[in-house]
Design an enzyme around this catalytic site. Structure first.
Site, PDB file in Angstrom:
ATOM      1  CE  LYS A   1      29.435  39.970  38.327  1.00 13.73           C
ATOM      2  NZ  LYS A   1      30.595  40.108  39.236  1.00 13.73           N
TER       3      LYS A   1
ATOM      4  CD  GLU B   1      29.912  47.817  40.441  1.00 12.31           C
ATOM      5  OE1 GLU B   1      29.510  48.808  39.805  1.00 12.31           O
ATOM      6  OE2 GLU B   1      30.352  46.790  39.897  1.00 12.31           O
TER       7      GLU B   1
ATOM      8  CD  GLU C   1      31.541  34.100  28.817  1.00 13.51           C
ATOM      9  OE1 GLU C   1      31.184  33.176  28.096  1.00 13.51           O
ATOM     10  OE2 GLU C   1      31.479  34.043  30.060  1.00 13.51           O
TER      11      GLU C   1
END
Lengths: 351, 351
Positions: free
Chosen positions: A214, A199, A138
């Protein structure tokens, strides 16, 4: 608390190994200590953190003060001695090898490693299924916003038509600064970098690679198809210019980086699928691109680092989920949610 | 579909009994037929609908044409012969007795019966736990919007601070007609009744009883406390006047019926809880009341029959979930989601 909830007293602990002690790992370790009693009640047995694997034992870190004896640079030995491995180290190797080792050795795995899952998730899930174990992730998709669970479990009795969302907080922050504060695009990119929102390799965010990973994970869970990163029609935001934003503003719209996946073939329940012969899966398209949306659309109203996902299903209609899509504590919440659920199942299976 | 997903071929079916053939029951039965192949793939075995219990076999209904042989007025025999009982008949009895009989007989139960759960859910859950079985009820709270699953599973590793929401679609429809269309309040109530949006007994909606049952179920799942309907500080919308709406409008606000539950005692991880001696649960307050909210707040923007729930948790921050909170298909989606998950677990436990 009623007495029957103290059933965990005397129960053998569920042993947990933590791989990685970065922002998420430190938050997970901290919460495992702070919430030890609560988690023991929820699981029916205490969770015992047996060790935290790090690359460099010598590096100073916040955790060393509280958990000095738990740090180790020997992840293999750690993995071999536990019931659940929590992998928050990131990167492909050694994470992949350690997860495989954990599953083969009979441990369940909780991970937040979206790039590893996007590249090798199908093999890892097959390995887990063969070993009768679980890989839960998750936390890999929009932190604590429960989109994986919704797509895979809540809508298990439905047919998903499409999933679309703002699922990268850094680019949304940049786009929102330009749209609402009128900040020049390049300055907004610089500010996001200065604030630590991007990032280490900013192309992960700016070129849509993070969002692509994702949406691939969501598409696989929604339709059981083996889509990969190469299937994503991907365009990042780095090619946008101030003129693009001006032009959007002039028409009451804003530019958002929208990731989407949709079924372009027939629904599973439709006539063509009931025909004899091998059942063919639905045809699925996956894309990440800068998209014009109305300023008053839910996506248009999604501000700063907030993420929002809209899922359209045949019976459920349109479901919207939103919240913070990143952050150490938020990601730890999702990791710990998976850990508690996996540990609960292990304890239930003892009986 | 890859060959390995055809593992259900030859697997013994999971037998399912349906209690009730109203709007939700009919939608569940229809989808079990339409999506039979899909569900068999997801479960790893076919779902076999063995019968549909109704009160009056003679009453004409849509289903009789398609499933004439499945209807029965003997629910006990039906319940005794299945693996999973799906209860969508509503009301306290005979639903309660049948669910107890199912659990004692070794079946799992999926129900959408919020009033039964609000009144007797704790006993039913204790009975299920003692029998090693499950009672699932995502459909009882805001249809297919996965709030139960979020509170109970996704946030299992977190500490929930508060839950608040618009969780009754009928009253929201009425309040929205008054706020946005300027419709007189009593006329909006009449229109909602004419459109079939109100329960057979409209006080269920108007006096906040329906919302109270749902927030009680959420509070129990969030904090493991035994709150009941009597604990709800409840005020409905029937005492509102057009003057109240005028006055709200004048300040840029709208009136919404907000159900909420919040922790007023210390968090479980806090110092006072770590003290020796019996752990005491958090103090929980539960309320349903007409509330002034800013027109541009997410609640203020929640239109017509849409429901929205905001969950605040220590680590996850603020999560928002929204979608249709009622409807036959939408509720069936949640019922079927629970059914598939329960059936999957039963099939996994066979090995």
């Amino acid at each position: 608390m009623p007495r029957e909830q103290q059933a965990h007293e005397g129960a053998a602990p569920v042993r947990v190994a933590l791989l990685g002690a970065g922002t998420v790992g430190a938050a997970v370790a901290q919460r495992l200590m702070d919430r030890a009693d609560l988690f023991a009640q929820r699981v029916g047995a205490p969770l015992e953190l047996t060790g935290i694997a790090v690359r460099d034992l010598g590096r100073p870190r916040d955790l060393s003060g509280i958990l000095p004896g738990l740090l180790t640079d020997d992840p293999e030995s750690l993995v071999d001695q536990v019931d659940v491995v929590v992998e928050v180290m990131g990167g492909i190797q050694p994470a992949r090898g350690l997860i495989e080792r954990a599953l083969r050795g009979g441990a369940d795995v909780v991970t937040a490693n979206k790039q590893l899952l996007a590249q090798h998730g199908s093999e890892l899930e097959a390995l887990a299924a063969g070993a009768g174990r679980r890989v839960e992730f998750e936390a890999a998709v929009v932190a604590a916003v429960p989109v994986m669970r919704t797509v895979r479990d809540a809508l298990a009795g439905d047919e998903i038509r499409s999933i679309s969302g703002i699922i990268n907080g850094s680019t949304n922050y940049i786009l929102d600064m330009v749209a609402r504060q009128g900040m020049p695009f390049q300055e907004a990119v610089r500010q996001a970098g200065d604030l630590g929102y991007l990032e280490a390799d900013p192309t992960e965010d700016l070129e849509g690679l993070d969002a692509a990973a994702k949406i691939v994970l969501l598409a696989r869970a929604a339709w059981g198809v083996d889509v990969g990163l190469d299937d994503v029609q991907r365009e990042g935001i780095s090619g946008l210019t101030d003129a693009d934003f001006e032009s959007a503003r002039g028409t009451g719209q804003v530019i958002k980086l929208i990731a989407s996946a949709w079924r372009s073939g027939p629904a599973s329940g439709s006539a063509s699928d009931s025909a004899a012969g091998p059942v063919s899966g639905p045809r699925i398209e996956v894309a990440v691109r800068p998209t014009l949306v109305a300023a008053d659309h839910p996506f248009g109203q999604t501000r700063e680092g907030t993420n929002m996902v809209i899922i359209e299903a045949e019976s459920a209609g349109s479901l919207r989920l939103s919240g913070a899509g990143a952050g150490g504590d938020e990601t730890a919440s999702a990791v710990l949610g998976d850990l508690i659920n996996v540990a609960r199942s292990r304890v239930a299976a003892r009986d």
